[in-house]
Design an enzyme around this catalytic site. Structure first.
Site, PDB file in Angstrom:
ATOM      1  N   ARG A  50       3.091  -2.385  25.848  1.00 23.60           N
ATOM      2  CA  ARG A  50       3.293  -2.245  27.306  1.00 23.60           C
ATOM      3  C   ARG A  50       2.550  -1.036  27.870  1.00 23.60           C
ATOM      4  O   ARG A  50       2.934  -0.468  28.891  1.00 23.60           O
ATOM      5  CB  ARG A  50       4.766  -2.151  27.669  1.00 23.60           C
ATOM      6  N   LYS A  86      -9.606  -1.636  36.884  1.00 23.10           N
ATOM      7  CA  LYS A  86      -9.479  -3.099  36.818  1.00 23.10           C
ATOM      8  C   LYS A  86     -10.014  -3.527  35.463  1.00 23.10           C
ATOM      9  O   LYS A  86     -11.089  -3.101  35.063  1.00 23.10           O
ATOM     10  CB  LYS A  86     -10.353  -3.772  37.887  1.00 23.10           C
ATOM     11  N   GLU A 119     -26.007  -1.390  41.035  1.00 21.77           N
ATOM     12  CA  GLU A 119     -24.668  -0.973  41.487  1.00 21.77           C
ATOM     13  C   GLU A 119     -24.688   0.487  41.959  1.00 21.77           C
ATOM     14  O   GLU A 119     -23.966   0.849  42.888  1.00 21.77           O
ATOM     15  CB  GLU A 119     -23.628  -1.131  40.370  1.00 21.77           C
ATOM     16  N   LYS A 165     -17.275   5.392  44.101  1.00 21.05           N
ATOM     17  CA  LYS A 165     -16.278   4.412  43.655  1.00 21.05           C
ATOM     18  C   LYS A 165     -14.906   5.057  43.519  1.00 21.05           C
ATOM     19  O   LYS A 165     -13.897   4.481  43.912  1.00 21.05           O
ATOM     20  CB  LYS A 165     -16.719   3.737  42.349  1.00 21.05           C
ATOM     21  N   GLU A 172      -6.956  -3.301  45.960  1.00 16.97           N
ATOM     22  CA  GLU A 172      -7.871  -4.185  46.672  1.00 16.97           C
ATOM     23  C   GLU A 172      -7.234  -4.927  47.829  1.00 16.97           C
ATOM     24  O   GLU A 172      -7.433  -6.123  48.002  1.00 16.97           O
ATOM     25  CB  GLU A 172      -8.435  -5.218  45.688  1.00 16.97           C
ATOM     26  N   ARG A 212     -11.220  -1.289  49.509  1.00 16.43           N
ATOM     27  CA  ARG A 212     -11.968  -1.537  48.260  1.00 16.43           C
ATOM     28  C   ARG A 212     -12.986  -2.663  48.406  1.00 16.43           C
ATOM     29  O   ARG A 212     -13.957  -2.737  47.659  1.00 16.43           O
ATOM     30  CB  ARG A 212     -10.978  -1.804  47.114  1.00 16.43           C
ATOM     31  N   ASN A 255     -17.844  -4.652  47.438  1.00 15.75           N
ATOM     32  CA  ASN A 255     -18.428  -5.981  47.268  1.00 15.75           C
ATOM     33  C   ASN A 255     -19.699  -6.183  48.082  1.00 15.75           C
ATOM     34  O   ASN A 255     -20.187  -7.309  48.196  1.00 15.75           O
ATOM     35  CB  ASN A 255     -17.417  -7.058  47.670  1.00 15.75           C
ATOM     36  N   HIS A 265     -22.282  -8.759  47.204  1.00 11.71           N
ATOM     37  CA  HIS A 265     -21.704  -9.588  46.149  1.00 11.71           C
ATOM     38  C   HIS A 265     -21.328 -10.998  46.594  1.00 11.71           C
ATOM     39  O   HIS A 265     -21.186 -11.876  45.752  1.00 11.71           O
ATOM     40  CB  HIS A 265     -20.483  -8.906  45.533  1.00 11.71           C
ATOM     41  N   HIS A 277     -23.036 -13.249  44.182  1.00 13.05           N
ATOM     42  CA  HIS A 277     -22.295 -14.042  43.189  1.00 13.05           C
ATOM     43  C   HIS A 277     -22.712 -15.504  43.218  1.00 13.05           C
ATOM     44  O   HIS A 277     -22.831 -16.148  42.169  1.00 13.05           O
ATOM     45  CB  HIS A 277     -20.780 -13.951  43.446  1.00 13.05           C
ATOM     46  N   HIS A 302     -26.408 -10.135  36.726  1.00  7.12           N
ATOM     47  CA  HIS A 302     -25.564  -9.726  37.855  1.00  7.12           C
ATOM     48  C   HIS A 302     -26.283  -8.742  38.792  1.00  7.12           C
ATOM     49  O   HIS A 302     -26.300  -8.932  40.011  1.00  7.12           O
ATOM     50  CB  HIS A 302     -24.275  -9.107  37.304  1.00  7.12           C
TER      51      HIS A 302
END
Ligand SMILES: NC(=O)c1ccc[n+]([C@@H]2O[C@H](COP(=O)([O-])OP(=O)(O)OC[C@H]3O[C@@H](n4cnc5c(N)ncnc54)[C@H](O)[C@@H]3O)[C@@H](O)[C@H]2O)c1
Ligand SMILES: [Zn+2]
Length: 350
Positions: free
Chosen positions: A121, A143, A184, A220, A230, A234, A238, A241, A245, A255
């Site tokens: 956990r 994330k 990025e 960031k 998010e 946040r 993107n 993106h 994407h 990417h």
């Protein structure tokens, strides 16, 4: 040594340490603490040398360290590999006062972050990114996920205790990895730090890596500090993106390349909807960083539009996109189909 903190309310959620040589130092990566006996290291093939050096440093300091090699790239990000890792940690007799360290690109730190957040956990976790994309993006922000029938579909929001960014490791990456991560890093400049754009304009891909890391990571870290899960701000990360994407999915290109083309398209939308005056400057800067600014030939407009329709950022009236009023000033808008089509045409998809 530079420290960047990610805050959650009044608490420090994650400490990012930027320092040459840090990834070779057990002392920096995992300061000794009473009751912390074991350190389990995970690495991917391309980061094995970095992980071995760190393992040697733990051992030389008289600490109990174990090292496991993960499958490369996306093959590491599966529940089957996660289970194998949990069983390995069981076999080492790990307790909640022990710790894990994931060393590698975004695939290794995503898996490591996922294991660290779930094993027992939650166990103390340190990430050591060894690609530029990992250092400025994947390892920062808490994330992590594995792929289950789709990319990143099972995961958690949970910060590692520490992220160790070592300029010695990131200073001479193979060119392909440098360019991929630069997409990025320069994105961070477009949305929040024009000074980073000046740095790239002066030096191109030879921009001093320590300053690139520091500036892009700060962008960031600041955004994540203001919106961890998010729900708001946040989304500016993107930028490029939404269309990126779709191109990545349909064309199967890397990417970072797809995001660069997506940023050119977002620049065109920004110009027509919110008066962005630097679309040409943005495209020229991306080209000078050896990033593509037009889509590969023969991409079907229908296929791109169909993918955009599936994108979770779309609502009924159009596509939700991050746009720029100017460098450093992002806004989020719903963009109608005609404007999206014009932007796709600007990157050669018609
Ligand atoms: N969690 C997030 O917020 C987030 C954000 C962006 C990307 N990601 C994830 O990151 C992953 C992509 O990360 P990536 O681009 O770092 O790729 P990667 O982790 O797949 O690594 C790419 C290749 O580089 C090699 N490598 C690693 N370090 C190296 C080094 N120092 N020198 C030479 N080779 C090295 C690896 O072995 C691998 O072959 C994707 O899975 C993506 O989903 C996550
Ligand atoms: Zn990205």
């Amino acid at each position: 040594m530079e420290r960047i903190l990610i805050e959650s309310g009044d608490e420090v959620a994650c400490e990012i340490i930027l320092s040459r040589g840090a990834a070779r130092s057990a002392e920096v990566v995992m300061p000794p603490q009473p009751g912390r006996d074991r350190v389990a290291l995970f690495a991917q093939p391309g980061s094995m040398q970095v992980a071995e050096n760190l393992h040697d440093s733990f051992t030389a300091a008289g600490r109990h360290s174990e090292l496991k090699l993960l499958p490369d790239r996306e093959a590491a990000k599966t529940l089957a590999v996660a289970e194998e890792c949990y069983l390995w940690l069981n076999s080492l007799g790990m307790t909640r006062s022990d710790a894990i360290v994931a060393v590698g690109g975004g695939a290794a730190t995503d898996l490591g972050g996922f294991i660290g957040a779930t094993y027992l956990r939650g166990i103390e976790t340190v990430l050591v990114p060894t690609t530029l994309l990992g250092a400025v993006d994947a390892a920062i922000g808490g994330k992590s996920a594995v792929n289950v029938g789709g990319k990143n579909l099972a995961g958690v929001f949970s910060h590692p205790a520490r992220v160790i960014v070592d300029g010695d490791v990131l200073a001479d990456l193979p060119e392909e990895l440098l360019i991929e991560g630069t997409a990025e890093a320069v994105k961070a400049g477009f949305i929040a730090d024009p000074g980073l754009l000046d740095l790239y304009a002066s030096h191109g891909l030879a921009a001093p890596i320590d300053e690139v890391l520091s500036r892009a990571i700060r962008v960031k870290a600041d955004v994540v500090s203001s919106d961890f899960t998010e729900t708001g701000q946040r989304i500016v990360l993107n930028y490029g993106h939404t269309i990126g994407h779709a191109i990545e999915h349909v064309a199967g290109i890397p990417h970072g390349h797809a995001v660069a083309i997506g940023m050119v398209a977002a620049g065109a939308v920004s110009e027509s909807l919110v008066g962005f005056a630097d679309a040409v400057a943005q495209r020229n800067l991306l080209a000078s960083l050896r990033l593509p600014t037009v889509a590969p030939p023969d991409l079907e407009l229908d296929a791109i539009e169909a993918t955009l329709r599936l994108d979770k950022k779309r609502d009924t009236s159009g596509v939700r996109m991050v746009l720029l009023e100017e460098f450093g000033k992002p806004v989020v808008e719903t963009v109608d189909t005609t404007t999206v089509r014009a932007a796709l045409s600007a990157v050669g998809i018609a």
